[in-house]
Motif scaffolding. Structure first.
Motif, PDB file in Angstrom:
ATOM      1  N   SER A  67       9.165   2.438  -0.617  1.00 52.00           N
ATOM      2  CA  SER A  67      10.100   3.077   0.311  1.00 52.00           C
ATOM      3  C   SER A  67      10.475   2.108   1.429  1.00 52.00           C
ATOM      4  CB  SER A  67       9.446   4.315   0.924  1.00 52.00           C
ATOM      5  OG  SER A  67       8.402   3.904   1.793  1.00 52.00           O
ATOM      6  N   ASP A  68      11.539   2.447   2.163  1.00 51.41           N
ATOM      7  CA  ASP A  68      11.934   1.626   3.311  1.00 51.41           C
ATOM      8  C   ASP A  68      10.790   1.507   4.319  1.00 51.41           C
ATOM      9  OD1 ASP A  68      14.401   1.433   2.146  1.00 51.41           O
ATOM     10  OD2 ASP A  68      15.524   2.121   3.894  1.00 51.41           O
ATOM     11  N   GLU A  69      10.083   2.593   4.535  1.00 57.02           N
ATOM     12  CA  GLU A  69       9.009   2.590   5.540  1.00 57.02           C
ATOM     13  C   GLU A  69       7.871   1.653   5.109  1.00 57.02           C
ATOM     14  OE1 GLU A  69      10.545   5.308   4.371  1.00 57.02           O
ATOM     15  OE2 GLU A  69      11.679   5.644   6.232  1.00 57.02           O
ATOM     16  N   GLU A  70       7.567   1.639   3.820  1.00 56.38           N
ATOM     17  CA  GLU A  70       6.528   0.735   3.321  1.00 56.38           C
ATOM     18  C   GLU A  70       6.968  -0.728   3.459  1.00 56.38           C
ATOM     19  OE1 GLU A  70       4.259   3.372  -0.112  1.00 56.38           O
ATOM     20  OE2 GLU A  70       6.287   2.660  -0.519  1.00 56.38           O
ATOM     21  N   LEU A  71       8.235  -0.998   3.122  1.00 52.94           N
ATOM     22  CA  LEU A  71       8.744  -2.371   3.263  1.00 52.94           C
ATOM     23  C   LEU A  71       8.732  -2.805   4.731  1.00 52.94           C
ATOM     24  CD1 LEU A  71      11.696  -2.274   0.688  1.00 52.94           C
ATOM     25  CD2 LEU A  71       9.427  -3.284   0.390  1.00 52.94           C
ATOM     26  N   GLU A  72       9.059  -1.880   5.635  1.00 52.52           N
ATOM     27  CA  GLU A  72       9.048  -2.219   7.064  1.00 52.52           C
ATOM     28  C   GLU A  72       7.626  -2.520   7.546  1.00 52.52           C
ATOM     29  OE1 GLU A  72      11.154   1.088   8.847  1.00 52.52           O
ATOM     30  OE2 GLU A  72      12.830   0.670   7.500  1.00 52.52           O
ATOM     31  N   ASP A  73       6.670  -1.776   7.055  1.00 49.89           N
ATOM     32  CA  ASP A  73       5.269  -2.049   7.402  1.00 49.89           C
ATOM     33  C   ASP A  73       4.860  -3.452   6.929  1.00 49.89           C
ATOM     34  OD1 ASP A  73       4.558   0.250   8.759  1.00 49.89           O
ATOM     35  OD2 ASP A  73       2.899   0.747   7.428  1.00 49.89           O
ATOM     36  N   ALA A  74       5.271  -3.802   5.725  1.00 55.92           N
ATOM     37  CA  ALA A  74       4.949  -5.138   5.195  1.00 55.92           C
ATOM     38  C   ALA A  74       5.654  -6.216   6.020  1.00 55.92           C
ATOM     39  CB  ALA A  74       5.360  -5.236   3.728  1.00 55.92           C
ATOM     40  N   ALA A 118       2.731   3.661   6.814  1.00 54.77           N
ATOM     41  CA  ALA A 118       3.380   3.913   5.525  1.00 54.77           C
ATOM     42  C   ALA A 118       2.581   3.196   4.425  1.00 54.77           C
ATOM     43  CB  ALA A 118       4.822   3.430   5.566  1.00 54.77           C
ATOM     44  N   LEU A 119       2.111   1.996   4.730  1.00 53.33           N
ATOM     45  CA  LEU A 119       1.144   1.306   3.857  1.00 53.33           C
ATOM     46  C   LEU A 119      -0.256   1.529   4.437  1.00 53.33           C
ATOM     47  CD1 LEU A 119       2.838  -2.202   3.372  1.00 53.33           C
ATOM     48  CD2 LEU A 119       2.685  -0.398   1.638  1.00 53.33           C
ATOM     49  N   ASP A 120      -1.253   1.646   3.578  1.00 52.95           N
ATOM     50  CA  ASP A 120      -2.616   1.815   4.082  1.00 52.95           C
ATOM     51  C   ASP A 120      -3.159   0.486   4.618  1.00 52.95           C
ATOM     52  OD1 ASP A 120      -4.649   0.687   1.652  1.00 52.95           O
ATOM     53  OD2 ASP A 120      -2.618   1.279   1.065  1.00 52.95           O
ATOM     54  N   GLY A 121      -4.153   0.580   5.495  1.00 55.35           N
ATOM     55  CA  GLY A 121      -4.733  -0.589   6.143  1.00 55.35           C
ATOM     56  C   GLY A 121      -5.249  -1.635   5.173  1.00 55.35           C
ATOM     57  N   GLY A 122      -5.766  -1.202   4.018  1.00 55.52           N
ATOM     58  CA  GLY A 122      -6.289  -2.143   3.031  1.00 55.52           C
ATOM     59  C   GLY A 122      -5.196  -3.068   2.507  1.00 55.52           C
ATOM     60  N   THR A 123      -4.075  -2.473   2.104  1.00 57.10           N
ATOM     61  CA  THR A 123      -2.953  -3.276   1.606  1.00 57.10           C
ATOM     62  C   THR A 123      -2.476  -4.250   2.676  1.00 57.10           C
ATOM     63  OG1 THR A 123      -2.290  -1.442   0.188  1.00 57.10           O
ATOM     64  CG2 THR A 123      -0.640  -3.151   0.587  1.00 57.10           C
ATOM     65  N   LYS A 124      -2.440  -3.785   3.925  1.00 58.48           N
ATOM     66  CA  LYS A 124      -1.986  -4.655   5.012  1.00 58.48           C
ATOM     67  C   LYS A 124      -2.932  -5.840   5.215  1.00 58.48           C
ATOM     68  CE  LYS A 124       0.543  -1.199   7.682  1.00 58.48           C
ATOM     69  NZ  LYS A 124       0.595  -0.492   8.985  1.00 58.48           N
ATOM     70  N   GLU A 125      -4.223  -5.620   5.076  1.00 58.21           N
ATOM     71  CA  GLU A 125      -5.173  -6.730   5.202  1.00 58.21           C
ATOM     72  C   GLU A 125      -4.956  -7.756   4.087  1.00 58.21           C
ATOM     73  OE1 GLU A 125      -7.087  -7.587   7.528  1.00 58.21           O
ATOM     74  OE2 GLU A 125      -7.056  -5.810   8.779  1.00 58.21           O
ATOM     75  N   LEU A 126      -4.638  -7.254   2.893  1.00 60.73           N
ATOM     76  CA  LEU A 126      -4.352  -8.144   1.763  1.00 60.73           C
ATOM     77  C   LEU A 126      -3.090  -8.969   2.047  1.00 60.73           C
ATOM     78  CD1 LEU A 126      -6.061  -8.214  -0.839  1.00 60.73           C
ATOM     79  CD2 LEU A 126      -4.286  -6.884  -1.969  1.00 60.73           C
ATOM     80  N   LEU A 127      -2.094  -8.326   2.658  1.00 61.39           N
ATOM     81  CA  LEU A 127      -0.870  -9.043   3.058  1.00 61.39           C
ATOM     82  C   LEU A 127      -1.214 -10.105   4.107  1.00 61.39           C
ATOM     83  CD1 LEU A 127       1.585  -5.991   3.466  1.00 61.39           C
ATOM     84  CD2 LEU A 127       1.543  -7.620   1.567  1.00 61.39           C
ATOM     85  N   GLY A 128      -2.085  -9.749   5.046  1.00 62.50           N
ATOM     86  CA  GLY A 128      -2.504 -10.711   6.067  1.00 62.50           C
ATOM     87  C   GLY A 128      -3.249 -11.890   5.458  1.00 62.50           C
ATOM     88  N   LEU A 129      -4.043 -11.610   4.432  1.00 67.53           N
ATOM     89  CA  LEU A 129      -4.779 -12.677   3.747  1.00 67.53           C
ATOM     90  C   LEU A 129      -3.822 -13.677   3.091  1.00 67.53           C
ATOM     91  CD1 LEU A 129      -7.351 -13.969   2.526  1.00 67.53           C
ATOM     92  CD2 LEU A 129      -7.144 -12.354   0.631  1.00 67.53           C
ATOM     93  N   VAL A 130      -2.850 -13.150   2.345  1.00 70.14           N
ATOM     94  CA  VAL A 130      -1.914 -14.041   1.641  1.00 70.14           C
ATOM     95  C   VAL A 130      -1.049 -14.813   2.630  1.00 70.14           C
ATOM     96  CG1 VAL A 130       0.096 -14.063   0.103  1.00 70.14           C
ATOM     97  CG2 VAL A 130      -1.965 -12.801  -0.538  1.00 70.14           C
ATOM     98  N   ALA A 131      -0.601 -14.146   3.703  1.00 65.26           N
ATOM     99  CA  ALA A 131       0.171 -14.850   4.737  1.00 65.26           C
ATOM    100  C   ALA A 131      -0.661 -15.984   5.335  1.00 65.26           C
ATOM    101  CB  ALA A 131       0.609 -13.867   5.819  1.00 65.26           C
ATOM    102  N   SER A 132      -1.948 -15.723   5.584  1.00 66.05           N
ATOM    103  CA  SER A 132      -2.832 -16.742   6.169  1.00 66.05           C
ATOM    104  C   SER A 132      -3.060 -17.907   5.218  1.00 66.05           C
ATOM    105  CB  SER A 132      -4.192 -16.126   6.522  1.00 66.05           C
ATOM    106  OG  SER A 132      -4.034 -15.059   7.425  1.00 66.05           O
ATOM    107  N   MET A 133      -3.090 -17.611   3.916  1.00 60.41           N
ATOM    108  CA  MET A 133      -3.319 -18.688   2.949  1.00 60.41           C
ATOM    109  C   MET A 133      -2.096 -19.593   2.815  1.00 60.41           C
ATOM    110  SD  MET A 133      -5.827 -17.260  -0.029  1.00 60.41           S
ATOM    111  CE  MET A 133      -6.386 -18.928  -0.473  1.00 60.41           C
ATOM    112  N   VAL A 134      -0.914 -19.001   2.706  1.00 60.05           N
ATOM    113  CA  VAL A 134       0.272 -19.866   2.549  1.00 60.05           C
ATOM    114  C   VAL A 134       0.560 -20.633   3.843  1.00 60.05           C
ATOM    115  CG1 VAL A 134       1.299 -18.540   0.665  1.00 60.05           C
ATOM    116  CG2 VAL A 134       1.983 -18.033   3.035  1.00 60.05           C
ATOM    117  N   LEU A 135       0.142 -20.076   4.997  1.00 58.57           N
ATOM    118  CA  LEU A 135       0.310 -20.810   6.261  1.00 58.57           C
ATOM    119  C   LEU A 135      -0.899 -21.702   6.550  1.00 58.57           C
ATOM    120  CD1 LEU A 135       1.956 -18.113   8.546  1.00 58.57           C
ATOM    121  CD2 LEU A 135       3.040 -20.112   7.537  1.00 58.57           C
ATOM    122  N   ARG A 136      -1.915 -21.609   5.681  1.00 56.43           N
ATOM    123  CA  ARG A 136      -3.045 -22.529   5.671  1.00 56.43           C
ATOM    124  C   ARG A 136      -3.860 -22.534   6.976  1.00 56.43           C
ATOM    125  NH1 ARG A 136      -1.286 -27.735   4.916  1.00 56.43           N
ATOM    126  NH2 ARG A 136       0.890 -27.384   5.373  1.00 56.43           N
TER     127      ARG A 136
END
Lengths: 126, 126, 126, 126, 126, 126
Positions: D84-91, F48-66
């Motif tokens: 959803s838009d809200e999920e993409l915005e969170d990302a 909209a996204l759960d905290g777990g998914t967001k931490e995973l996003l933070g992990l990948v962002a941190s890896m590509v930014l090294r």
């Protein structure tokens, strides 16, 4: 120049690199990651360009992206390929001009690594 | 492949580059900036490494740092230095492996530029 | 120098920026994103350092990170703050030395933007 | 909002991407580059993590590395995966906080792309 | 706060920096690299902008590009130029907002360095 | 594998992080910086996204930014959120493909950190 700490630095880097690569490739055994490592090795083999030139390209890419471990790895390969200090300095100068003064701390590291690798080679041939 | 737009792209890039370099170097005339431009040119002249190898190093540095204008400039120099398509692809493959999939859009751009430069050369020799 | 296309470039940038900022802040209305935009604006207000110096810092940060939209935005603020061409060139020279030749295409863009902004100001004061 | 130019932008991106990928993979046919493209596709297939989560990871990685073409590609995949838009915005908010205000121009681009993709989908289902 | 390790860190950095700069500039003596180092020093001298403002620009550029050695060097110069803690925090806040949370580890490092430099100064004036 | 040094590494990182965060947030008390830290924490809360998914996003962002410190922090959060080794490897594989071989040293670091965190957890539950 006292490079005893530096020599330990190279050995520590190699030991850590070997231990973790084994952990990643043998034990973790993730197909995508393993294939990436294979692709990485293959990129530096002789092809239309010879392996030596490719290692020099890897060195400059590592310097402008500012990764000391990558610099140390490619310097080791470059020296095995027979590049002289003057050739390596010319390559590092390109990296410095493209990447700017932010590359300077990595240039210091690289020059120390070159000194350490030359010293190792001398000792080995005694 | 219809590359007429692409050919205009190369010409537009060269015209803009020339116009702004003149504006910067002739009119603005800032000593530090002028000296930087000179240093930049000097880094690619024949030395311990030949100018061709240095241009290839500049190409790979530009690809991993993801700068299309820099890629176009170094591709032009590389082709003038006589590198074949296969050699350029080997160099770009190193950039792709070091820099990752984020380099792919710049690989597309680079391959198009190579095609346009080859086409120009053919027309010029007709 | 014919800068008519360039003048359109500045207007197009401002219109797109305004339209999308409104879309993001008014319509999308994501709390985290809105707070980030507020924090961003606040960072350039007078404080221990005056707003002008902060805009100059923003300009140099934008140049070494190579973002043309950010460069255009901070140049506009810097010129409103009264910096002379010579002062802006000194700041851009720091960015060039720190960030390397990869910054040069953005220096060209920045010098063109300064010219366009000066031209706009002249027209407005006629 | 008038997005007709924007819609052309998506189509132009897809056409260029397809044309150059074909040029690279079919005609150039460099083994290392082809294997890299395969590895890239494989990284987003269902595995321990589902393909949707991986596309979201690809989106955030593309935003902090600031590559509009990569952002457009992953947004397309994310929307096909049903986010959803809200999920993409969170990302995108995570990308903004990690990567800083330098990401904002890419956030504007991404929000426009989402609007264009939603519009396309609506038209297709009419 | 116990900063004794930290104080050693500053001394170790300075000693390494001096030793390797001498190795690079005196012994290696590569013309391009030497000229780059000169250009780097010249960029921070008084000009249209005063040297202090330029050091502050160098600090923010170093923070967004995330280079601890460069941060330490410019902080030392900034403190010699007389900037207060509050002014340095304002500058670092700009770097944080532009560069994002990825800058935070370097902010921690920078705040520690400022503390160490203030402590050194106090001791020297006792 | 002997990870005793590694375990000290995690503890040293946490102690330094806590000490400097306190110095920055409690003592320095710069409004903009404090608000940035709050915004940073908020970006990873359930939405909209759960905290777990967001931490995973933070992990990948941190890896590509090294950024190793950022990787360690997000890995800790990811493991607290219950991600398996296989899921973390899938995420790190995306980071590797997007960011290229320059990410490999950070992959080694991350795999070691995962091992250390699992070991800590085991000891704690004994």
């Amino acid at each position: 120049m006292n490079t005893s700490d530096g020599a330990d630095r190279l050995e520590a880097f190699r030991a850590y690199r070997d231990r973790m690569n084994e952990r990643i490739l043998e034990e973790k055994d993730h197909l995508g990651i393993k294939r990436f490592f294979n692709l990485d090795s293959a990129a530096y083999r002789d092809g239309a360009l010879d392996g030596g030139t490719k290692e020099l390209l890897g060195l400059v890419a590592s310097m402008v992206l500012r990764c000391n471990d990558c610099i140390d790895y490619h310097l080791q390969q470059c020296i095995e390929q027979g590049f002289s200090d003057e050739e390596l300095e010319d390559a590092m100068n390109v990296a410095l001009v493209v990447g700017g003064s932010i590359v300077i701390p990595h240039l210091r590291h690289a020059v120390e690594t070159i000194d350490l690798l030359r010293e190792e080679k001398e000792k080995a041939s005694e």
